[in-house]
Design an enzyme around this catalytic site. Structure first.
Site, PDB file in Angstrom:
ATOM      1  N   ASP A  23      34.703  34.846  44.253  1.00 50.43           N
ATOM      2  CA  ASP A  23      33.993  35.335  43.064  1.00 50.43           C
ATOM      3  C   ASP A  23      33.522  36.775  43.291  1.00 50.43           C
ATOM      4  OD1 ASP A  23      32.115  34.586  45.005  1.00 50.43           O
ATOM      5  OD2 ASP A  23      30.606  33.999  43.522  1.00 50.43           O
ATOM      6  N   ASP A  28      32.764  39.227  48.851  1.00 51.36           N
ATOM      7  CA  ASP A  28      34.112  38.711  48.574  1.00 51.36           C
ATOM      8  C   ASP A  28      35.130  39.845  48.654  1.00 51.36           C
ATOM      9  OD1 ASP A  28      33.597  35.808  47.067  1.00 51.36           O
ATOM     10  OD2 ASP A  28      32.025  37.268  46.684  1.00 51.36           O
ATOM     11  N   ASN A  52      29.115  35.005  41.428  1.00 54.84           N
ATOM     12  CA  ASN A  52      28.263  36.187  41.586  1.00 54.84           C
ATOM     13  C   ASN A  52      28.066  36.901  40.248  1.00 54.84           C
ATOM     14  OD1 ASN A  52      27.745  36.039  44.387  1.00 54.84           O
ATOM     15  ND2 ASN A  52      29.769  36.889  44.839  1.00 54.84           N
ATOM     16  N   THR A 137      34.942  31.211  48.981  1.00 54.92           N
ATOM     17  CA  THR A 137      33.764  32.038  49.235  1.00 54.92           C
ATOM     18  C   THR A 137      32.882  32.178  48.000  1.00 54.92           C
ATOM     19  OG1 THR A 137      34.990  34.084  48.751  1.00 54.92           O
ATOM     20  CG2 THR A 137      34.940  33.326  51.057  1.00 54.92           C
ATOM     21  N   PHE A 178      23.221  30.298  47.537  1.00 49.60           N
ATOM     22  CA  PHE A 178      23.683  30.541  46.173  1.00 49.60           C
ATOM     23  C   PHE A 178      24.957  29.783  45.812  1.00 49.60           C
ATOM     24  CE2 PHE A 178      26.467  32.757  43.213  1.00 49.60           C
ATOM     25  CZ  PHE A 178      25.686  32.717  42.071  1.00 49.60           C
ATOM     26  N   ASN A 179      26.006  29.846  46.641  1.00 49.32           N
ATOM     27  CA  ASN A 179      27.279  29.239  46.258  1.00 49.32           C
ATOM     28  C   ASN A 179      27.148  27.748  45.998  1.00 49.32           C
ATOM     29  OD1 ASN A 179      28.732  31.624  46.331  1.00 49.32           O
ATOM     30  ND2 ASN A 179      29.447  31.329  48.438  1.00 49.32           N
ATOM     31  N   HIS A 250      28.560  38.121  54.296  1.00 50.54           N
ATOM     32  CA  HIS A 250      28.748  36.673  54.388  1.00 50.54           C
ATOM     33  C   HIS A 250      30.213  36.221  54.335  1.00 50.54           C
ATOM     34  CE1 HIS A 250      24.393  36.318  53.704  1.00 50.54           C
ATOM     35  NE2 HIS A 250      24.542  37.141  52.689  1.00 50.54           N
ATOM     36  N   ASP A 251      30.920  36.580  53.263  1.00 50.30           N
ATOM     37  CA  ASP A 251      32.240  36.001  53.029  1.00 50.30           C
ATOM     38  C   ASP A 251      33.285  36.479  54.030  1.00 50.30           C
ATOM     39  OD1 ASP A 251      31.046  34.771  50.890  1.00 50.30           O
ATOM     40  OD2 ASP A 251      31.844  36.159  49.398  1.00 50.30           O
TER      41      ASP A 251
END
Length: 320
Positions: A23, A28, A52, A137, A178-179, A250-251
């Protein structure tokens, strides 16, 4: 792990195929860069989900990145724009209104593939059973829908890695990352599907920080660094926080796990997703003591080795 050892590991990795469900999104986009720059990764498809930012934006961002990087024969497909059962949650306050922070790329000249992301996931895994690693992700809506339509993807995927959840904390609420928070029902379906979910969660990804020293190295990447890597890695910051020391990527870490699991210390666990709690909706309840396991949970990252790998990959990118 020293730089020479990382380079030796680089050359020992076999080619892997990845389907990235994402996303975009700052991190990402950085994950797409890693998958493109690592010569040991064949990125076979990119599927987009609302998360996102809205689906129209995540899909456009993926198409823009594909053209910027010169993708050839890599389908990019749009998927679910809404969670399974609840209203959409977005994070434009983190990623910017359109999802790419301060980055502005030309409008894409091509449209998304004429296939729904869920069908592209199923058909890609069906056509190459046991050879394509599925990496997610964003919110897990596309994955849950694919599982509901074709449960056999559990057997067809070479592995399944997500960036999501945590075993100690949240970032959207005190309990939820969040995800997972964005579509906990989809996450619950995904963890219950009968495969091993590699859960690269906040406890791990918050070890992968683009510190000022890391950003200085990013600036050495030339045009790629100036136009993309640095602004994506520094958009979200908090100058008022005296403890702030950089932005997590993160991703990127989830993609890195596929080719370099040796950078990680991991533990088997049983993970359940909270869907009904007033204060805990979206929480991943991680039991490291369980007799049965449905997940592998990385808990520690070799930070130096990770960044050496990322920079080696980014440095190989040749822009059109």
């Amino acid at each position: 792990m020293v730089r020479a050892e990382v380079r030796a590991l680089w050359h020992s990795v076999a080619m892997v195929k990845i389907l990235l469900d994402c996303d975009p999104g700052l991190d990402d986009a950085l994950a797409i860069l890693l998958a493109h720059g690592d010569p040991n990764i064949e990125l076979v498809a990119v599927t987009c989900v609302g998360g996102n930012v809205a689906l129209a934006n995540t899909t456009r961002n993926a198409l823009q990145l594909g053209e910027y990087l010169g993708f050839e024969n890599i389908p990019i497909a749009a998927g679910a724009g809404e969670p399974l059962v609840r209203a959409a949650e977005h994070a434009s306050h983190v990623h910017g209104t359109e999802g790419m922070g301060s980055v502005s790329l030309p409008d894409p000249s091509t449209a998304a593939a004429d296939i729904h992301a869920v069908d592209l996931i199923i058909e890609t895994l069906r056509s190459q059973p046991g050879t394509v690693h599925l990496v997610a992700t964003g919110p897990l809506t596309n994955i849950a829908l694919a599982l509901q339509k074709e449960p056999a993807i559990v057997e067809w995927a070479a592995s399944f890695v997500i960036m999501g959840g945590s075993f100690t904390r949240g970032n959207t609420t005190p309990a939820a990352e969040f995800n997972i928070y964005a579509d906990p029902e989809a996450a619950a379906v995904t963890f219950a599907a009968g495969w091993d979910v590699v859960m690269v969660g906040l406890d791990l990804t918050l070890q992968a920080i683009a510190t000022p020293e890391v950003v200085d190295r990013m600036r050495l990447l030339g045009r790629l660094g100036d136009e993309l890597v640095v602004p994506l890695s520094t958009f979200w910051n908090d100058d008022k926080n005296p403890e702030w020391n950089g932005q997590a990527v993160h991703d990127v870490v989830a993609v890195a796990y596929v080719t370099h699991p040796e950078f990680f210390s991991s533990r088997p666990a049983h993970v359940e997703v909270e869907t009904a709690g007033e204060f805990t909706s979206g929480m991943t309840v991680v039991d490291f003591r369980a007799d049965s396991h449905n997940a592998t949970v990385p808990t520690r990252l070799d930070v130096d080795a990770f960044w050496e790998y990322v920079f080696e990959s980014y440095a190989r990118i040749q822009l059109p």
